[in-house]
Enzyme design. Structure first.
Site, short mmCIF file in Angstrom:
data_model
loop_
_atom_site.label_atom_id
_atom_site.label_comp_id
_atom_site.label_asym_id
_atom_site.label_seq_id
_atom_site.Cartn_x
_atom_site.Cartn_y
_atom_site.Cartn_z
N GLU B 60 0.81 -1.21 0.00
CA GLU B 60 0.00 0.00 0.00
C GLU B 60 0.85 1.27 0.00
O GLU B 60 0.49 2.27 -0.63
CB GLU B 60 -0.96 0.01 1.19
N HIS B 127 -11.53 -5.14 8.88
CA HIS B 127 -12.17 -5.11 7.57
C HIS B 127 -13.51 -4.38 7.65
O HIS B 127 -14.43 -4.68 6.91
CB HIS B 127 -12.38 -6.52 7.03
C1 LIG Z 1 -2.26 -4.59 4.15
C2 LIG Z 1 -3.26 -5.45 3.50
N1 LIG Z 1 -3.49 -5.31 2.19
C3 LIG Z 1 -4.40 -6.08 1.56
C4 LIG Z 1 -5.10 -7.02 2.26
C5 LIG Z 1 -6.15 -7.85 1.55
N2 LIG Z 1 -5.69 -9.20 1.40
C6 LIG Z 1 -6.02 -10.14 2.29
S1 LIG Z 1 -5.29 -11.56 1.97
C7 LIG Z 1 -4.53 -10.98 0.59
C8 LIG Z 1 -3.64 -11.86 -0.18
C9 LIG Z 1 -2.47 -12.28 0.65
O1 LIG Z 1 -1.71 -13.23 0.02
P1 LIG Z 1 -0.54 -13.98 0.76
O2 LIG Z 1 0.20 -13.05 1.65
O3 LIG Z 1 0.25 -14.70 -0.25
O4 LIG Z 1 -1.26 -15.00 1.74
P2 LIG Z 1 -2.33 -16.14 1.41
O5 LIG Z 1 -3.67 -15.52 1.49
O6 LIG Z 1 -2.02 -16.70 0.09
O7 LIG Z 1 -2.18 -17.13 2.53
C10 LIG Z 1 -4.87 -9.66 0.39
C11 LIG Z 1 -4.42 -8.84 -0.72
C12 LIG Z 1 -4.85 -7.13 3.65
N3 LIG Z 1 -5.52 -8.01 4.41
N4 LIG Z 1 -3.93 -6.35 4.24
#
Ligand SMILES: Cc1ncc(C[n+]2csc(CCOP(=O)(O)OP(=O)(O)O)c2C)c(N)n1
Lengths: 319, 325
Positions: B60, B127
């Site tokens: 971000e 959220h």
């Molecule tokens: C700072 C932030 N940005 C965006 C999100 C929204 N978000 C939740 S999970 C996710 C994907 C995360 O992927 P990864 O870190 O690879 O973990 P996975 O879900 O695959 O276990 C996103 C973009 C968030 N929770 N926090």
């Protein structure tokens, strides 16, 4: 490895799998709401990790956290009740699926902000060293979190201050709908450790014993030398990103998912235990039915538990 | 005329502005191929390609920071935060860089940060938030928070055309719940102008975002049951505030209830109440009343979240209380 430990690993992987399958079913029945991210497919990474830790070592993870808290030994009943938002939930119904926490089991959450938990682990490592204890802390996060500043700032501190922290990237290939190659300038994520002159390793996250071996080395390094390690475990999630995301939408193909399922960590481990005569078919059946009972009990507990007291909404804002 | 949801209205505004102006581009997490976590940007990747609808890593600070860089060198970025809550990770870029560049160097920063905000969807503590007050305290940022599909579209278009950094809070609870007929002709709603959502004489109800509908429900019931006529003002833009309309209404009704979904203390309602007491004290027949979410994090449990947030019933009761003066 001792039979006891192998059987624990199998039981735990199975418990996580069945617990989440049931949670998904309850979600479908609208007994559970909000955001809910399943760990199915990744069990070997979490379980192999915890198997290499002592109970007094700390674990911190992201929002895909059911597997981590169960592996750390928390009560499945309190975890299921939290998914339901009940007052008996492990976070009193205030956190939900993404924000599980169990200080007694040294599981420090359950964090909903991607990479937000990584600096916390750095601080836990600092406290361990400050008090001259011999514990370690493992922090798990998805490959998506590697692109946040918090990750890089933490790695630098941990190496600079020589902290007993293990940074575990659970690379399941996708950050929501974005594959690694569209989000990262490098494919080999443990390379990130090189910038900080930190020890690193890469492991097949679908193989619980391989994860255990790599983690054991890192844990020893942390405990004995107070040196951090970055580990990339290559794994895969079999379900959608969260309950509202289909298993294979347009960002990945059905074939890819089916292909990955051939490497199901649970099935593979079961076959190995049978082949090595650690477990018999009867044992497997018995473990299955015991696990089913534990999971059904957790659902029953969650169903019968009361809603949180309304007044509890004002509680716990300040100490 | 065709029916559009609030979400579709946002999508249309993005589409139309991208068509109209090549310097407009979008960046954010999962907004391209995936179409956005809530599908707000669905179809835009196909229409404009990956050079203008850019999937970013989860970063971000870099998303907002690079939007600023692009904005001061001639582009008009629209950055998406997947949830408003995650704007915290890019906070420094917004309040230190975006908000002050014009003051420091007379360099305009024509960019928009879209931030899906709000509760009621069982999102729990990270959220569900409504973080507008943090940015309200930082001069140099404009803040927009539409409630209707028409305003969602028209205000986003104005935000994109504005030469200041604009934070556009889109309420995710409204995405598919609000549906309206929108005209074929272009809709552009100016920033800084509030709207009277319901005419009334007895009490002024000042609100924005999803709470507009709760206020309208309460106003309807008060009229039917108690013959109380409440004037409901939908602020639409929070920075700058339309004080002119607010004060006009206060002078007419002499009673004020301010409602927002963000937590009470230090909320935008506090500033509005202060300005009313400074500028229209002599017109008031009753103390200004604020209804807002509790001063706690957002609880996950549905029954706790319901108690945490304002709703039509709480607003109804507050207005009745104010009418006793
Ligand atoms: C700072 C932030 N940005 C965006 C999100 C929204 N978000 C939740 S999970 C996710 C994907 C995360 O992927 P990864 O870190 O690879 O973990 P996975 O879900 O695959 O276990 C996103 C973009 C968030 N929770 N926090």
């Amino acid at each position: 490895m001792k039979k006891e430990k192998l059987v624990w690993m199998y039981r735990m992987m199975l418990l996580i799998r069945r617990f989440e399958e049931r949670a998904a079913q309850m979600y479908g029945m609208q007994k559970i709401g909000g955001f809910c991210h399943l760990y199915i497919g990744q069990e070997a990474t979490g379980v192999g990790t915890v198997a290499a830790m002592r109970p007094e070592d700390y674990l911190i993870s992201a929002y895909r956290d059911h597997g981590h808290i169960l592996a750390k030994g928390s009560d499945p009943k309190a975890v299921m009740a939290e998914l339901y938002g009940k007052g008996t939930g492990i976070s009193k119904g205030k956190g939900g699926s993404m924000h599980l926490f169990d200080i007694e089991k040294r599981y420090l959450g359950g964090h909903g902000i991607v990479a937000g938990q990584i600096p916390l682990a750095t601080g836990v490592g600092f406290a361990i060293k400050y008090r001259e204890e011999d514990g370690v802390v493992v922090v798990s996060f998805g490959e998506g979190a590697v692109h946040q500043g918090a990750f890089h700032e933490s790695l630098n501190l941990a190496k600079l201050w020589k902290l007993p922290v293990i940074y575990l990237i659970e690379n399941n290939r996708y950050g929501m709908g974005t594959p690694l190659e569209r989000a990262s300038a490098v494919w080999d994520l443990s390379q990130k450790a090189c910038s900080y002159d930190m020890a690193r390793d890469t492991v097949d996250g679908m193989d619980v014993l391989a994860v255990y071996d790599v983690m054991e080395k890192a844990v020893n390094r942390a405990r004995k030398e107070s040196e951090p390690t970055l580990i990339e475990a290559r794994t895969y999630r079999f379900r959608g990103h969260s309950m509202s995301d289909p298993v294979h939408s347009h960002y990945r193909t059905r074939e890819e998912v089916e292909d990955q399922k051939l490497k199901d960590p649970l099935k593979g481990f079961q076959e190995k235990l049978l082949k090595d005569k650690v477990l018999t078919k009867e044992d497997i059946k018995e473990i299955e039915s015991e696990t089913k009972r534990i999971v059904l009990d957790s659902v029953d507990f969650a169903e019968k538990s009361a809603e949180p007291e309304l007044d509890s909404r004002f509680e716990d804002v300040y100490v | 005329m065709a029916t559009s949801t609030y979400l579709e209205a946002i999508n249309q505004a993005l589409f139309e502005e991208m068509e109209r102006d090549e310097s407009v581009f979008l960046l954010g997490e999962d907004i391209g191929i995936y179409g956005g976590a809530f599908k707000v940007t669905k179809g835009l990747y196909k229409a404009f390609g990956g050079d203008r609808v850019i999937d970013t890593p989860i970063s971000e600070s870099a998303i907002i920071g690079s939007a600023i860089g692009a904005a001061i060198t001639g582009l008009r970025p629209v950055a998406e935060m997947q949830f408003a809550d995650f704007i915290t990770v890019g906070f420094n870029q917004l309040v230190a860089n975006a908000a002050t560049l014009y003051y420091r160097h007379n360099i305009p920063v024509p960019m928009v940060v879209r931030a899906p905000s709000g509760g009621g969807i069982r999102g729990g503590p990270f959220h569900s938030r409504n973080p507008e007050a943090w940015f309200f305290h930082q001069p140099g940022l404009k803040i927009v928070a539409p409630a209707t599909a028409r305003d969602a579209k028209g205000l986003l278009k104005s935000s994109i055309r504005d030469n200041n950094p604009v934070i556009y809070f889109e309420h995710k609870y409204l995405y598919r719940r609000v549906k309206e007929e929108l005209p074929k002709e272009e809709i552009v709603v100016p920033l800084g102008k509030a709207n009277i959502s319901r005419e009334g004489d007895d009490v002024t109800v000042i609100t924005y975002g999803a709470m507009v509908f709760e206020c309208l429900d309460a106003a309807k019931k008060l009229f039917e049951e108690h013959d109380i006529s409440a004037q409901v003002i939908d602020l639409r833009t929070l920075q700058p505030l339309d004080m002119e309309l607010i004060l006009q209404s206060v002078q007419k009704t002499s009673r004020v209830v301010i409602v927002h979904e963000a937590s009470l203390s230090g909320g935008i309602g506090a500033e509005i109440a202060a300005r009313i007491s400074e500028k229209a004290f002599e017109y008031l027949d009753a103390p200004v009343k604020r209804i807002a979410s509790l001063d706690t994090p957002t609880p996950f449990s549905p029954i706790l979240e319901n108690e945490f947030m304002p709703n039509a019933e709480k607003i109804y009761n507050a207005i009745l209380e104010i009418m006793k003066f």
